[in-house]
Write an enzyme that holds these catalytic residues in place. Structure first.
Site, PDB file in Angstrom:
ATOM      1  N   LYS A 257       0.829  -1.216   0.000  1.00 53.51           N
ATOM      2  CA  LYS A 257       0.000   0.000   0.000  1.00 53.51           C
ATOM      3  C   LYS A 257       0.862   1.265   0.000  1.00 53.51           C
ATOM      4  CE  LYS A 257      -2.094  -1.325   3.740  1.00 53.51           C
ATOM      5  NZ  LYS A 257      -1.397  -2.633   3.875  1.00 53.51           N
ATOM      6  N   THR A 258       1.853   1.307   0.883  1.00 55.17           N
ATOM      7  CA  THR A 258       2.733   2.481   0.927  1.00 55.17           C
ATOM      8  C   THR A 258       3.481   2.617  -0.399  1.00 55.17           C
ATOM      9  OG1 THR A 258       2.982   2.259   3.317  1.00 55.17           O
ATOM     10  CG2 THR A 258       4.664   3.534   2.174  1.00 55.17           C
TER      11      THR A 258
ATOM     12  N   ASP B 266      -1.738   7.068   6.016  1.00 51.78           N
ATOM     13  CA  ASP B 266      -1.633   5.651   6.370  1.00 51.78           C
ATOM     14  C   ASP B 266      -2.549   5.373   7.561  1.00 51.78           C
ATOM     15  OD1 ASP B 266      -0.660   3.137   6.023  1.00 51.78           O
ATOM     16  OD2 ASP B 266       1.411   3.596   6.554  1.00 51.78           O
TER      17      ASP B 266
ATOM     18  N   THR C 225      -5.594  -1.323   6.749  1.00 57.27           N
ATOM     19  CA  THR C 225      -5.610  -2.779   6.820  1.00 57.27           C
ATOM     20  C   THR C 225      -7.017  -3.241   7.211  1.00 57.27           C
ATOM     21  OG1 THR C 225      -4.841  -2.529   9.092  1.00 57.27           O
ATOM     22  CG2 THR C 225      -3.190  -3.092   7.449  1.00 57.27           C
TER      23      THR C 225
ATOM     24  N   ARG D  10       6.645  -8.268   1.702  1.00 56.84           N
ATOM     25  CA  ARG D  10       7.546  -7.838   2.778  1.00 56.84           C
ATOM     26  C   ARG D  10       8.221  -9.047   3.410  1.00 56.84           C
ATOM     27  NH1 ARG D  10       4.626  -4.473   6.583  1.00 56.84           N
ATOM     28  NH2 ARG D  10       5.418  -2.723   5.385  1.00 56.84           N
TER      29      ARG D  10
END
Ligand code: ATP
Ligand code: MG
Length: 356
Positions: free
Chosen positions: A76-77, A121, A170, A229
């Protein structure tokens, strides 16, 4: 294996956990794809977003507000930065928890440049008053700044330059509908397929100057829980092993041996995941057992079991949450190489949940 030896910085909990910290953040910045073409997987979101951004560019307009939802570590980032890059716009980064007062948000909004991307965020964790200010800013590019207190307070309207809000969460379900509805486009990020993670691993290995073959990448991808990640993190740990114990080149054997050291099993379960399953099967015959009891049995906090171990076990179909407690599925017995002592649910007068 000593259950307490979790102080090491490569503790398995951290190795497969999907939240970034310390070393991760620095390396993540270096590994982030810079444009949509470099972004792997998420075909649908990528295609849709590409249209949104191209059309805005063609109109010479600021892109519509974008909401990105999905589990931690799915990109997302990364996507928010790509949106800014694709629009040739600067990006301002902040987060819901950082905005506790409407005034904090007003200060950020009023200093935005035209066309700037504001990345918010964890948008679901913003305070109520800030959220209400955001509604108006998103829709009318205007905020009311309140001056004074009590009955004498006045609202001074302040015009904002058009900007693009990119919200990330999230927990899309926690967003109030009026906020959700003000996004022109919502992208839902899915977990990645192993083949996509393989590409992520090859790309990262290239950037980190690590040599890895196809089988080695596949081995790591299969244990990465569908999350880039985690794939990047496992790659780095396997690289360490390859450097110290071998010639630095990662193949299937090296990858498997390294991940064995870090206690990440063939399906991506770590020590905590396996401890939970083990307790559930060996101590409670497969359940049902209450969360608190299960947590005590593995010597962990309730929250740790619920938020760290369970989501993945549920997603993998190894554990089920039922109103009467946690229950192991037949796949859990198979995965730990155990034979059910008795069928789950048997002996308590309840119908058997899985028909075993
Ligand atoms: N599609 C992708 N292709 C290649 N690498 C990716 C992709 N998505 C994510 N990554 C890598 O995974 C790492 C984590 O991604 P990112 O920080 O964007 O996740 P996130 O969704 O913002 O997570 P969180 O919810 O924890 O903030 C990044 O360093 C990036 O390099
Ligand atoms: Mg993020």
């Amino acid at each position: 294996m000593n259950w307490d030896d979790t102080t090491d910085e490569t503790a398995p909990e951290r190795l497969v956990g999907s939240v970034a910290d310390g070393e991760d953040q620095a390396v993540e910045a270096a590994l982030r794809p810079k444009d949509l073409g470099e972004f792997i997987g998420q075909e649908k979101v990528r295609e849709q977003l590409d249209l949104v951004l191209r059309a805005a560019r063609a109109r010479g307009a600021t892109a519509d507000h974008v909401l990105l939802s999905g589990a931690p570590g799915l990109g997302k980032t990364t996507l928010s930065m790509i949106i800014a890059a694709e629009m040739g716009a600067p990006i301002r980064i902040t987060s819901g928890p950082a905005i506790q007062h409407a005034g904090d948000l007003a200060a950020i909004l009023s200093s935005l440049q035209e066309g700037e991307v504001l990345f918010l965020d964890e948008i679901h964790r913003m305070s109520r008053p800030a959220e209400e200010m955001l509604y108006m800013a998103m829709e009318d590019f205007r905020v009311d700044v309140i001056v004074g207190k009590g009955p004498g307070a006045t609202a001074i309207p302040l015009e904002l330059p058009p900007f693009t809000l990119v919200g990330a969460t999230t927990r899309a379900g926690l967003l109030p509908p009026p906020l959700r509805d003000r996004f022109g486009f919502t992208g839902h990020m899915e977990f990645y397929e192993p083949a996509e993670l393989e590409r992520v691993i090859h790309r990262s290995a290239n950037l980190l100057d690590v040599e890895i073959d196809t089988a080695g990448a596949a081995e790591i991808a299969g244990r990465s829980r569908g999350t880039p990640r985690i794939a990047n993190r496992l790659l780095r740990r396997v690289r360490d092993y390859a450097q110290v114990k071998a010639d630095g080149i990662i193949d299937r054997e090296i990858a498997a041996a390294a991940l064995k050291v870090y206690e990440v099993d063939g399906r991506g379960l770590d020590r905590l995941d396996r401890a939970v399953l083990h307790a559930l099967l060996k101590l409670f015959g497969g359940g049902p057992v209450g969360l608190s009891t299960l947590a005590v049995a593995v010597g962990e906090e309730r929250e740790t079991v619920e938020e760290v171990a369970e989501p993945f076990l549920v997603r993998e179909g190894l554990l089920a949450r039922t109103p009467r407690g946690r229950v192991a599925t037949p796949a859990a017995w198979t995965h730990l190489g155990l034979t059910p002592a008795r069928a789950p649910g048997q002996g308590n007068g309840q119908p058997d949940l899985f028909g075993t």
